[in-house]
Design a protein around this motif. Structure first.
Motif, short mmCIF file in Angstrom:
data_model
loop_
_atom_site.label_atom_id
_atom_site.label_comp_id
_atom_site.label_asym_id
_atom_site.label_seq_id
_atom_site.Cartn_x
_atom_site.Cartn_y
_atom_site.Cartn_z
N LYS A 165 27.27 -57.92 25.42
CA LYS A 165 26.94 -59.12 26.21
C LYS A 165 26.61 -58.74 27.64
O LYS A 165 25.78 -59.36 28.29
N ALA A 166 27.34 -57.72 28.14
CA ALA A 166 27.14 -57.31 29.54
C ALA A 166 26.01 -56.30 29.66
O ALA A 166 25.78 -55.77 30.75
N GLY A 167 25.33 -56.00 28.55
CA GLY A 167 24.22 -55.06 28.58
C GLY A 167 24.66 -53.61 28.67
O GLY A 167 23.86 -52.74 28.98
N ARG A 168 25.95 -53.35 28.43
CA ARG A 168 26.43 -51.97 28.52
C ARG A 168 26.46 -51.36 27.12
O ARG A 168 27.53 -51.07 26.56
N ASN A 169 25.29 -51.15 26.58
CA ASN A 169 25.16 -50.69 25.20
C ASN A 169 25.76 -49.30 24.98
O ASN A 169 26.26 -49.01 23.90
N ASP A 170 25.71 -48.47 26.04
CA ASP A 170 26.26 -47.12 25.89
C ASP A 170 27.77 -47.16 25.67
O ASP A 170 28.31 -46.44 24.84
N LYS A 171 28.44 -48.06 26.40
CA LYS A 171 29.89 -48.18 26.23
C LYS A 171 30.23 -48.73 24.85
O LYS A 171 31.21 -48.34 24.23
N ALA A 172 29.39 -49.68 24.39
CA ALA A 172 29.60 -50.23 23.05
C ALA A 172 29.50 -49.12 22.01
O ALA A 172 30.36 -49.01 21.12
N ALA A 173 28.49 -48.27 22.17
CA ALA A 173 28.29 -47.17 21.22
C ALA A 173 29.48 -46.21 21.27
O ALA A 173 29.94 -45.73 20.23
N ALA A 174 29.98 -45.97 22.48
CA ALA A 174 31.12 -45.05 22.63
C ALA A 174 32.36 -45.59 21.92
O ALA A 174 33.04 -44.87 21.20
N ARG A 175 32.62 -46.90 22.09
CA ARG A 175 33.78 -47.51 21.41
C ARG A 175 33.61 -47.47 19.90
O ARG A 175 34.56 -47.29 19.16
N PHE A 176 32.36 -47.67 19.50
CA PHE A 176 32.05 -47.67 18.08
C PHE A 176 32.41 -46.31 17.46
O PHE A 176 33.04 -46.25 16.41
N ARG A 177 32.04 -45.23 18.16
CA ARG A 177 32.39 -43.89 17.65
C ARG A 177 33.89 -43.66 17.72
O ARG A 177 34.50 -43.11 16.81
N GLU A 178 34.47 -44.14 18.82
CA GLU A 178 35.89 -43.88 19.10
C GLU A 178 36.80 -44.54 18.07
O GLU A 178 37.81 -43.98 17.68
N MET A 179 36.42 -45.75 17.63
CA MET A 179 37.36 -46.47 16.76
C MET A 179 37.63 -45.72 15.46
O MET A 179 38.77 -45.64 15.02
N SER A 180 36.59 -45.14 14.86
CA SER A 180 36.79 -44.38 13.63
C SER A 180 37.74 -43.22 13.89
O SER A 180 38.64 -42.95 13.09
N ALA A 181 37.51 -42.55 15.03
CA ALA A 181 38.36 -41.41 15.37
C ALA A 181 39.82 -41.82 15.49
O ALA A 181 40.72 -41.04 15.23
N LYS A 182 40.04 -43.08 15.87
CA LYS A 182 41.42 -43.53 16.02
C LYS A 182 41.96 -44.16 14.74
O LYS A 182 43.00 -44.81 14.74
#
Length: 626
Positions: A240-257
């Motif tokens: 929503k805030a246009g921070r697509n890179d952070k979204a992608a980072a969380r997306f990768r991170e969640m599986s790792a966790k």
DNA sequence: CTAGGGTTAG
């Protein structure tokens, strides 16, 4: 009026002041189950469904308060807090949130009536569902906050958090959070997720991030760790805030966790990429879902298929469509329309027609969007006979045609030079009562301009302005192009300035038209100056220099092309070698191989001459004297 | 009565 009659009759019956033993069935039947009447008395303290139904009719009538007053008076009852709370809990009985608010207010105005916590929460629930009304909800919560005697229970707190989160009422949400602590209610995982959602919905993405970090650190109480919903909410916030890179980072991170993305995670991301035109990303996310065995929601298919259609890949879209059908996922009009449009756009009329038939066989009725797409594509392809056939078919078969049809047809006739037909359709559209919008004007103006009827184009342009129809950058581009073609260079330039003055942002395409016109009339200095003015407006035409040189070479104005090339290099706007390559390519493309070869074998643009004692770059104009 | 995502034509 009807409601008043019904309720008056009912009141008479229920209070025994009517001579009727039973109310006529037709008064009541549409509203309540008559069999209920036999089993309930109006004095019953428990609200029966039919009593609630009558109440809902009363509060949704135009003058709720007097009606309610007479209703209660006739019954000699007073609304009790538990009755009101129960009434508010039945959304089916109160289809209009305004009616719920009326009941809530009416009850509160009764002598010594005090609302229960349940009433507030039920009402907020209604106000947070369709359509949400944050302003009304805010007023209700403000009253709730005033009531420091109300004790939040875990269930009530949870319910409250959910409403406030979806309404985006952040301050109220934080109040609830504090009040929970005061009441000894420990926030659960769901509470944390609601809090995050509320923060995200009102734009406090950084705060949501902090909440997530607290959850990750384990300071959020027993067993409260972020789950897939926490991450989905966070990802939604970043997007929503246009921070697509952070979204992608969380997306990768969640599986790792150890938190696996689910269908909502993928849908959120696919939806965002789709809206931004990132159709390739949509497709790869879809493939990832397949690989991981995540359930693919029907909507994911819709978006990925539509994306492939927009990417002009109708065959791939078709394959995915078949796969979707095999899996028992039902298509819809939108998907069929997207496919038909895409096949028609690449000129595969046969496939488009086949899909139209399949669509009907599948039980879907093609609508004006479907036929509109068809007519548009046929018009774009210049197949005006067929386009008109479908247009007539629609008119004859009850499909509502609209200005989009007319626009497509006018544009099509204009492109094949059938100006009279285009003009005729424009008048037909007006006669039928459609107010032409800017698309229609643009199509007709373009038709006139392309046919060299610049005065007709101009008078439509002026009419458009007179009638307050929105003139866009497209309108100006069409006019400027038409004026240059008629060698009305000054008028074209004036129009460009007028566009800028009106605050209309130019596009690279509009500058292309302007620069070509200016260059061909020998005013490339002017073109360069205007190009410089574009950058501060945030417009950066990618190949502006190349376009200008190309068009000059093509027009055989080699001398001017050389002058422009020198100009570009002198002002340090491009690397000399690049300008040299542009010139070589432009000459070659314009069929002037001889000069192109001469340029290749010379030092022009990259070498230096010594004139007197000063070292000077070899000018492009020397090409002409070689 | 407690959480997250949602389309087709100029």
């Amino acid at each position: 009026m009807l409601i008043n009659r019904i309720h008056r009759s009912l009141l008479h019956y229920l209070t025994g002041s009517s001579h009727l033993r039973t109310p006529p069935r037709e008064w009541i039947e549409p509203y309540i189950d008559i069999s209920d009447l036999a089993h309930h008395s109006p004095r019953d303290p428990q609200p029966s469904p039919w009593l609630l139904r009558i109440l809902s009719l009363l509060v949704s009538s135009s003058t709720p308060e007097p009606d309610l007053r007479s209703f209660c008076g006739s019954f000699l009852i007073r609304l009790s807090p538990c009755f009101v709370a129960a009434a508010l809990r039945h959304p089916s009985l109160l289809p209009h949130p305004a009616a719920a608010v009326a009941l809530f207010r009416f009850a509160a105005a009764q002598p010594s009536f005090v609302h229960s916590l349940d009433s507030y929460i039920s009402l907020l629930h209604l106000l947070s569902s369709s359509p949400p009304s944050a302003a009304n909800a805010r007023l209700i919560v403000a009253e709730l906050i005033e009531r420091d005697d109300l004790i939040l229970t875990p269930a009530a707190a949870g319910s409250l958090l959910r409403c406030l989160a979806s309404l985006g009422l952040v301050e109220e949400l934080l109040w609830t959070w504090r009040r929970m602590k005061e009441c000894g209610v420990e926030p659960s995982l769901t509470s944390y997720n609601c809090l995050m959602d509320g923060l995200v919905n009102s734009g406090f993405v950084d705060s949501a991030e902090k909440v997530l970090e607290v959850m990750e650190s384990g300071n959020s109480g027993d067993g409260v760790r972020p789950d897939v919903i926490s991450y989905n909410t966070m990802i939604k916030g970043y997007l929503k805030a246009g921070r697509n890179d952070k979204a992608a980072a969380r997306f990768r991170e969640m599986s790792a966790k150890g938190v696996d993305p689910d269908k909502v995670t993928y849908m959120t991301l696919i939806q965002c990429h789709y809206a931004e035109g990132g159709f390739y990303d949509c497709l790869s996310l879809y493939h990832e879902m397949e690989e991981k065995g995540v359930e693919v929601p029907p909507h994911a298919y819709s978006l990925v298929i539509s994306g492939l259609c927009k990417e002009s890949r109708p065959f791939d879209a078709r394959m995915l469509f078949d796969k979707m059908s095999e899996r028992g996922c039902r298509a819809n009009v939108a998907i069929y329309t997207a496919l038909i449009d895409s096949f028609a756009k690449i000129g595969d009329e046969e496939q488009a027609m086949r899909l139209l038939q399949e669509m009907k066989d599948d039980g879907f009725k093609p609508d004006e969007v479907t036929y509109g797409a068809l007519v548009n594509c046929l018009s774009k392809a210049g197949k005006m006979d067929k386009a008109m056939e479908w247009f007539e078919f629609c008119k004859a078969n009850g499909i509502v045609v609209n200005s989009i049809f007319y626009c497509s047809l006018i544009d099509g006739f204009g492109k094949v030079g059938m100006v009279d037909e285009a003009e005729g359709l424009f008048s037909e559209m007006e006669v039928k009562g459609f107010v032409p919008d800017s698309y229609c004007y643009n199509a007709l103006i373009d038709t006139f301009a392309k046919a060299g009827r610049i005065d007709d184009a101009r008078s439509m342009f002026e009419r458009m302005e007179r009638e307050g129809c929105d003139q866009t950058v497209y309108t100006y581009t069409i006019m400027i192009d038409g004026l240059f073609k008629k060698h009305k260079n000054e008028d074209a330039l004036k129009l460009w300035c007028r566009m800028i003055d009106k605050g209309i942002t130019p596009t690279p395409a509009s500058f292309r038209v302007l620069s070509i016109g200016l260059c061909l009339s020998g005013k490339f200095n002017r073109a360069m100056k205007i190009l410089d003015e574009l950058a501060p407006m945030g417009v950066v035409p990618e190949n502006a220099h190349e376009d200008m040189i190309k068009v000059l070479c093509k027009a055989g104005r080699i001398e001017h092309a050389c002058k422009l090339a020198d100009e570009i290099v002198d002002k340090g706007r491009e690397i000399p070698a690049k300008v040299r390559t542009m010139m070589i390519n432009a000459l070659r493309k314009a069929g002037n191989a001889e000069l192109a070869i001469r340029l290749v074998h010379s030092k022009i643009g990259i070498g230096y001459d010594r004139v007197g004692s000063i070292k000077r770059r070899v000018k492009f104009v020397t090409l002409l004297s070689l």
